[in-house]
Design an enzyme around this catalytic site. Structure first.
Site, short mmCIF file in Angstrom:
data_model
loop_
_atom_site.label_atom_id
_atom_site.label_comp_id
_atom_site.label_asym_id
_atom_site.label_seq_id
_atom_site.Cartn_x
_atom_site.Cartn_y
_atom_site.Cartn_z
N LYS A 12 0.87 -1.20 0.00
CA LYS A 12 0.00 0.00 0.00
C LYS A 12 0.90 1.24 0.00
CE LYS A 12 -3.95 2.05 2.49
NZ LYS A 12 -4.90 1.91 3.61
N SER A 45 -9.93 2.40 2.52
CA SER A 45 -8.97 3.06 1.66
C SER A 45 -8.02 2.10 0.95
CB SER A 45 -8.15 4.05 2.48
OG SER A 45 -7.37 3.37 3.46
N SER A 55 -10.43 0.20 6.85
CA SER A 55 -9.80 0.21 5.53
C SER A 55 -9.13 -1.08 5.08
CB SER A 55 -8.78 1.34 5.45
OG SER A 55 -9.43 2.52 5.14
N1 GLN Z 1 -13.44 4.88 5.48
C1 GLN Z 1 -12.88 5.33 6.73
C2 GLN Z 1 -12.45 6.77 6.62
O1 GLN Z 1 -12.58 7.33 5.57
C3 GLN Z 1 -11.77 4.46 7.17
C4 GLN Z 1 -10.49 4.77 6.54
C5 GLN Z 1 -9.38 3.93 7.04
O2 GLN Z 1 -9.58 2.95 7.77
N2 GLN Z 1 -8.18 4.34 6.69
O3 GLN Z 1 -12.01 7.35 7.58
#
Ligand code: GLN
Length: 493
Positions: A79, A159, A183
């Site tokens: 990532k 994400s 995410s």
């Molecule tokens: N979708 C969540 C956010 O936008 C989680 C993102 C994440 O876990 N990095 O904060």
């Protein structure tokens, strides 16, 4: 001839160790698959030479009779939130475009030390903020799955959307993810793969671009529970460079996998039966309950009374920490610098940040700055931190009655690109089942449970007590064995 791209971590590692094939053959197969799948936009940067170099070293070590690591010969996707020495680390942002760190993140270094190689840096939502991968400066990632009878491009989740798409499309056997509020788990559920977020502190955060430091946690995304266990072991461990790193031994999760749940109790949180949850999600939850009973577990209802406050609390705490963490991007030290003619320092900060951050990142910085401001700190931030403690206590009480909790991962299957993009609240709702475990710092995993009527994958979530990744992995394995999930996205394999 073996199609190496169909193999997961264990099969590749064991095949290389046994001399059935070479690490170089595997790396070449995945490098080719990555190049063929450019239209998914899963990678921001590809590093085929890195994958080959690592593979050559593994083959040479084997030939020399050296001990091979637990990930030896496995090329993975990284990532693009993990700092990789000499390779662009952008967090999918414009502000970090071109930034090549002088150092390697602890987690990625551990993976290379275990014999893994790097296929490239995977796309993500910008600074890991998002649930659809649409906030990336480098364009969205396409979910390799399509709904039956429709040609619409679906979101791979976020994400870690590049990670989920790459693993599902068989262009990487595994990938790293990070999970701040879902995410790893939500994209895993949207693409029919497995992903685990360990207990907060298991994986060092050193060298991972920070979003919300008290929540951020790395974890593996792979094609099976066993592969996740192997990779999580390689990623975990105490790191003196991260002050919140857990000073505990890493258990032998893979060797201790056991899907026999006799004597174990599974909790079903009644507050997760929310109005408006898709019928098919509820049905897959019932399937999961039946599978865990079949594996020998007792099933009890548990209560997590503060569940409904988790999402609002998360969307205060996470932006608050983000607004502070992202203050470091000022045009002085990293990446982009926008210095208008005749401008002073303040103008440079403003111009750089205006040009370098995307809309969602700006929204979070504004919200975070607001909830931390003198006039509103107590009303929002302090309240949210109190709620966070109540949520932790809910889980502690529930784990007096059960060993592991079973819940859906997401309220719906993958949605189409564009569907939620203008409605941040609808987008945030994706995290409703994921954020409570994040706020409590608990280990949680998503495993594929089946397909919905449109032929799209659904995930089930297992949440365990702190430090008990094994309970999560074992229950996940029991589900994996019974769900018989072998479906793959058409075309992409
Ligand atoms: N979708 C969540 C956010 O936008 C989680 C993102 C994440 O876990 N990095 O904060």
């Amino acid at each position: 001839m073996t199609d190496f791209t169909q193999l997961g971590i264990k099969a590749i590692r064991d095949g290389v160790a046994n001399g059935d094939f070479t690490a170089v053959e595997v790396a070449e197969a995945f490098n080719a698959a990555v190049a063929d799948a450019a239209e998914l936009n899963a990678f921001i940067v590809t590093t085929p030479d890195y994958a080959l170099e690592a593979a050559k070293k593994v083959d040479a070590d084997r030939a020399a009779g050296k001990q091979l690591g637990s990930m030896a010969g496995v090329p993975i996707g990284m990532k693009d939130l993990f700092a990789t020495r000499g390779v662009q680390t952008s967090a999918a942002s414009h502000i970090l475009e071109g930034f090549k760190p002088e150092y390697e993140s602890t987690v990625s270094q551990k993976l290379w030390d275990a014999g893994a190689g790097m296929l490239g840096k995977l796309n993500l939502d910008q600074f890991a903020m998002g649930s659809s991968n649409e906030t990336s400066y480098f364009g969205n990632v396409a979910n390799p799955w399509k709904a039956r009878g429709s040609n619409a491009t679906l979101a791979p989740g976020g994400s870690s959307g590049g990670s989920s798409a790459a693993v599902a499309a068989r262009i990487a056997p595994a990938a790293t993810g990070t999970d701040t509020g879902g995410s790893i788990r939500q994209p895993a559920a949207f693409t029919g793969i497995t992903g685990i977020k360990p207990t907060y502190g298991r994986c060092s955060r050193w060298g991972i671009v920070a979003f919300a430091s008290s929540l951020d946690q790395a974890g593996p995304m792979a094609r099976s529970v066993e592969d996740c266990a192997i990779m999580l072991e390689a990623m975990s461990g105490f790191d003196p460079k991260d002050s919140t790193s857990l000073d505990m031994d890493v258990p032998a999760w893979a060797a201790s996998l056991d899907a026999n749940l006799k004597g174990k109790t599974v909790g079903i949180p009644k507050e997760y039966r929310m109005d408006g949850t898709d019928e098919e999600i509820l049905k897959s939850w019932d399937d999961g309950i039946a599978w865990l009973k079949d594996a020998g577990a007792d099933v009890v209802e548990v209560s997590l009374p503060h569940t409904k406050y988790a999402l609002p609390a998360y969307y205060i705490v996470a932006p608050a920490e983000a607004s502070s963490n992202l203050a470091r991007y000022d045009g002085v030290r990293y990446g982009l610098r926008d210095l208008p003619d005749g401008a002073g320092l303040q103008d440079m900060y403003a111009a750089t940040r205006a040009a370098g951050f995307g809309d969602e990142v700006k929204r979070r910085i504004l919200i975070g700055t607001y909830v931390l401001s003198a006039g509103f700190y107590d009303a929002y931030y302090t309240q949210a931190m109190k709620v966070r403690t109540l949520i932790q206590k809910d889980f502690e009480a529930a784990f007096e009655q059960c060993d592991v909790i079973l819940a859906p991962t997401t309220p719906t299957a993958a949605f189409a690109l564009g569907e939620n993009v203008d409605d941040p609240l609808a987008m945030y709702l994706n995290d409703v089942f994921a954020v409570p475990a994040s706020l409590a710092g608990l280990p949680a995993m998503s495993v594929p449970a089946g397909l919905n009527k449109d032929g799209l994958p659904l995930g089930l979530q297992l949440i365990g007590p702190a430090f008990d990744e094994q309970a999560v992995l074992n229950a996940g394995l029991a589900i994996e064995q019974r769900a018989g999930f072998t479906a793959k996205p058409e075309k992409w394999w």
